[in-house]
Design a protein around this motif. Structure first.
Motif, short mmCIF file in Angstrom:
data_model
loop_
_atom_site.label_atom_id
_atom_site.label_comp_id
_atom_site.label_asym_id
_atom_site.label_seq_id
_atom_site.Cartn_x
_atom_site.Cartn_y
_atom_site.Cartn_z
N MET A 127 0.82 -1.20 0.00
CA MET A 127 0.00 0.00 0.00
C MET A 127 0.86 1.26 0.00
SD MET A 127 -3.60 -0.16 1.80
CE MET A 127 -4.29 -1.32 0.68
N THR A 128 0.53 2.16 -0.86
CA THR A 128 1.36 3.35 -0.97
C THR A 128 0.98 4.39 0.07
OG1 THR A 128 -0.22 4.17 -2.57
CG2 THR A 128 1.75 3.11 -3.44
N PRO B 284 -4.90 -0.13 10.70
CA PRO B 284 -4.54 -1.36 10.01
C PRO B 284 -5.53 -1.66 8.90
CG PRO B 284 -5.45 -1.83 12.18
CD PRO B 284 -5.25 -0.35 12.10
N GLU C 238 -7.76 -4.02 6.66
CA GLU C 238 -8.38 -5.28 7.06
C GLU C 238 -7.86 -6.42 6.21
OE1 GLU C 238 -10.44 -5.08 3.51
OE2 GLU C 238 -9.83 -3.49 4.89
N ASP D 127 -5.88 -8.78 8.08
CA ASP D 127 -6.55 -9.57 9.11
C ASP D 127 -7.24 -10.80 8.54
OD1 ASP D 127 -5.81 -7.41 10.55
OD2 ASP D 127 -7.77 -6.43 10.41
N GLU E 192 -11.63 -9.28 -1.82
CA GLU E 192 -11.87 -8.16 -0.91
C GLU E 192 -11.69 -6.83 -1.63
OE1 GLU E 192 -13.39 -9.20 2.43
OE2 GLU E 192 -12.41 -7.25 2.42
N LEU E 193 -10.58 -6.78 -2.39
CA LEU E 193 -10.24 -5.54 -3.06
C LEU E 193 -11.35 -5.14 -4.03
CD1 LEU E 193 -7.80 -3.76 -2.79
CD2 LEU E 193 -6.91 -4.75 -4.88
N ARG F 3 -14.45 -6.02 -3.85
CA ARG F 3 -15.64 -5.64 -3.11
C ARG F 3 -15.52 -4.20 -2.60
NH1 ARG F 3 -18.07 -9.68 1.24
NH2 ARG F 3 -16.37 -8.81 2.44
N ASN F 4 -14.31 -3.85 -2.17
CA ASN F 4 -14.11 -2.48 -1.71
C ASN F 4 -14.21 -1.48 -2.86
OD1 ASN F 4 -13.75 -3.63 0.71
ND2 ASN F 4 -11.53 -3.34 0.79
N LEU G 253 -17.64 -0.49 -3.69
CA LEU G 253 -18.24 0.57 -2.86
C LEU G 253 -17.98 1.94 -3.47
CD1 LEU G 253 -17.06 -0.66 0.64
CD2 LEU G 253 -19.41 -0.59 -0.14
N LEU G 254 -16.81 2.05 -4.09
CA LEU G 254 -16.37 3.34 -4.60
C LEU G 254 -16.93 3.61 -6.00
CD1 LEU G 254 -14.44 5.60 -3.75
CD2 LEU G 254 -12.59 4.35 -4.83
N ALA H 204 -18.79 5.20 -0.83
CA ALA H 204 -17.51 5.68 -1.35
C ALA H 204 -16.60 6.15 -0.20
CB ALA H 204 -17.74 6.81 -2.34
N VAL I 202 -9.19 0.91 -0.19
CA VAL I 202 -8.92 0.51 -1.57
C VAL I 202 -7.52 1.00 -1.89
CG1 VAL I 202 -11.26 0.48 -2.42
CG2 VAL I 202 -10.03 2.63 -2.34
#
Lengths: 315, 274
Positions: free
Chosen positions: A1-2, A8, A10, A13, A29-30, A32-33, A36-37, B91, B100
């Protein structure tokens, strides 16, 4: 991660038996996240990015709605004719001047009111509430109220005051169009600056101020050497946001001056070209210039204004 | 001697403060007073400060069909607020709690769209809506407002979500709460004041917007700001009715802003200042 994560992630975890398994879970997971965006991003791309690119396309097109069939690629014709017709440059000047005057004046008044209202006194909460009202008032309503009940040569209160003081009556919007617009904008944005600076003052370390007083620093020195440098970040945010909003200014122009007397901002010029002149290509070119100007001002606003303002204060 | 001197100076500064504040507030007060004057008094050359209030101005404003414009403004502001809050919550969640990749890039994408001048996007929107017959449609205006306010809402929501203690979310995850449950049942109740503040800011911007409303609506979907703007072409005396109309138009946002005073700074600075 930059990113410099403060919490932390998730992803770490997620329990997983094997390395490949872990990677699969991570990828899921990525996504799914990202899911959201994505709706917000797609919505904005559809309604702002694509229209902007289309505006660039329009600006390279010869296209007047009066002659809908005479539509062709025009290269930079719209830009060169904007410059040679003598509309564009005065409009850029008007936009920049109105923005600069209004932002600086609003900042100075905002600082004054923030200092005054940071003190404890009877009725402070009420005074603050009254002070933020000009910013909340609908801009179209504010411009109209100023136009008729303040600036008007007959029934305006400013001219009533002038008459009472035996001063000549001023026809504000024709004699001082730029000042008229700047007064209304300053009035509307002073509370904006005040709120931001008040937040800054409240975050100030009172102990340092007392120490300065004990050391015999006067009020002015305390202000320029301690308070102003502390407020720097808040001033920057206020100036940046204020400039970006006022660069687009349309409402007070449309209501107070209709772009006369050197107040034709880019937003008003575009409105005139597109919706009265029906010249889509030309108007689009003004739209593109507005974006370029916004980028330039946003970039230098932070650098130049504060050097002057903070001179002597910081370091 | 020294302390009485100081308190005298304090009283003087307080007095000066009040005078300045009242001078600054005066146009608003004058608008409010003029709305309750009979037209002849409001449009008189010599101002009247004491008078018997009448509701003539308000009646005239309503006679001009103001209720319909207010209704449109309300529809546009509420619908656009719902759109931007519903899109902003997930978001902002992805940009704060569920990480993300490239959070910075996404955040600067949002901030750059916030800084995009409306002048740069209005022409294509106008052309598209005109072609498909969606000009003068209040929900179309609401969707555009939703996009206009989304970046601010995302930034603001994010600043509230960053304050949620991570332990609470972790505990929920240990209990096996799914992502949807995690958002709706655990996180949202904790940031409800933030959601309310973001919604208020979004409502204020949409309610007050003039430029897009002027260009994308004409009659059926016309909102309050362009209706007020049409007073410029008025003839004869109209300061009382104008002041009454302006008071009605400004009141919802003034009240919302007074109520949300504490959250206002955060919204205006996109969450940068708390």
């Amino acid at each position: 991660m930059t990113t410099t994560t403060t919490k932390p992630t998730e992803l770490e975890d997620v329990p997983a038996a094997t390395a490949t398994d872990k990677r699969r879970v991570q990828r899921k997971e990525l996504w799914r996240n990202r899911g959201l965006l994505l709706p917000a991003v797609i919505f904005l791309i559809l309604l702002t990015q694509i229209p902007f690119l289309t505006t660039i396309g329009f600006s390279l097109t010869k296209w007047n709605l009066l002659y809908p069939n005479d539509r062709a690629f025009a290269g930079f014709d719209n830009y060169t004719s904007a410059l040679t017709s003598g509309d564009l440059w005065p409009s850029i000047v008007a936009t920049v001047l109105i923005t600069a005057f209004s932002v600086v004046l609003a900042l100075l008044f905002g600082l004054l009111f923030a200092m005054l209202l940071d003190r404890k006194f009877r009725g402070r909460a009420l005074a603050r509430t009254l002070m933020i009202t000009p910013f909340l008032i609908m801009p179209a309503a504010a411009a109209l109220i100023w136009k008729y009940s303040m600036f008007d040569t007959n029934i305006g209160m400013l001219n009533w005051l002038f008459r009472t003081l035996h001063l000549p009556v001023v026809s504000w919007s024709t004699e001082h169009p730029m000042m008229t617009v700047v007064i209304v904008l300053t009035w509307q944005f002073t509370p904006f600056m005040m709120l931001i600076l008040l937040a800054g003052l409240q975050g100030q370390d009172k102990g340092i101020l007392e120490a300065a007083q004990v050391d015999g620093a006067g009020a002015w020195r305390t202000f320029t050497w301690i308070t102003l440098p502390h407020l720097r970040m808040y001033i920057e945010i206020g100036v940046l946001l204020g400039s970006v909003i006022i660069l687009q200014v349309f409402d007070p122009i449309a209501i107070l001056t209709k772009g006369t007397g050197g107040t034709k901002t880019l937003a008003y010029l575009l409105y005139e070209r597109a919706f009265i002149g029906l010249d889509v290509g030309q108007a689009a070119a003004y739209g593109v210039v507005t974006v370029i100007l916004t980028i330039i001002v946003a970039t230098i606003a932070l650098k130049s204004v504060f050097k002057v303002f903070m001179a002597g204060g910081s370091r | 001697m020294n302390s009485s001197n100081r308190s005298a100076r304090g009283a003087l500064v307080t007095l000066a403060t009040w005078i300045l504040v009242l001078v600054f507030f005066f146009p608003v007060l004058w608008m409010f007073l003029n709305g309750f004057k009979p037209e002849s008094l409001a449009s008189s050359v010599n101002p009247t400060f004491f008078f018997k209030p009448v509701t003539e101005g308000y009646q005239l404003a309503m006679d001009r069909g103001m209720a319909g414009y207010l209704q449109n403004s309300l529809t546009a502001a509420v619908t656009s607020t719902i759109i931007s809050v519903l899109l902003a919550i997930p978001a902002a969640y992805a940009l704060s709690i569920r990480r993300v990749k490239n959070v910075e890039n996404s955040l600067s994408f949002f901030i750059s769209t916030r800084f995009m001048p409306l002048a740069a996007i209005v022409l294509p929107l106008f052309m598209i809506f005109k072609t498909v017959g969606l000009l003068d449609n209040i929900y179309v205006l609401a969707i555009v407002y939703g996009a206009m306010n989304l970046p601010v809402t995302v930034w603001m929501m994010r600043s509230f979500l960053l304050e949620v203690p991570f332990e609470i979310i972790e505990a929920a995850r240990v209990d096996g709460a799914g992502m949807f449950r995690e958002i709706v049942r655990i996180v949202l109740p904790l940031v409800l004041p933030g959601v309310a503040a973001a919604a208020l800011i979004s409502f204020i911007f949409a309610w007050n917007e003039y430029f897009l409303a002027l260009l994308l609506t004409s009659s059926a979907a016309r909102t309050t700001p362009p209706f007020l703007g049409s007073f410029v072409d008025g003839r004869g005396q109209f300061l009382a009715v104008l002041s009454a109309a302006a008071t009605i138009a400004a009141l919802p946002v003034i009240i919302a802003g007074w109520v949300a005073q504490k959250q206002l700074v955060r919204g205006l600075s996109m969450g940068a200042i708390k």
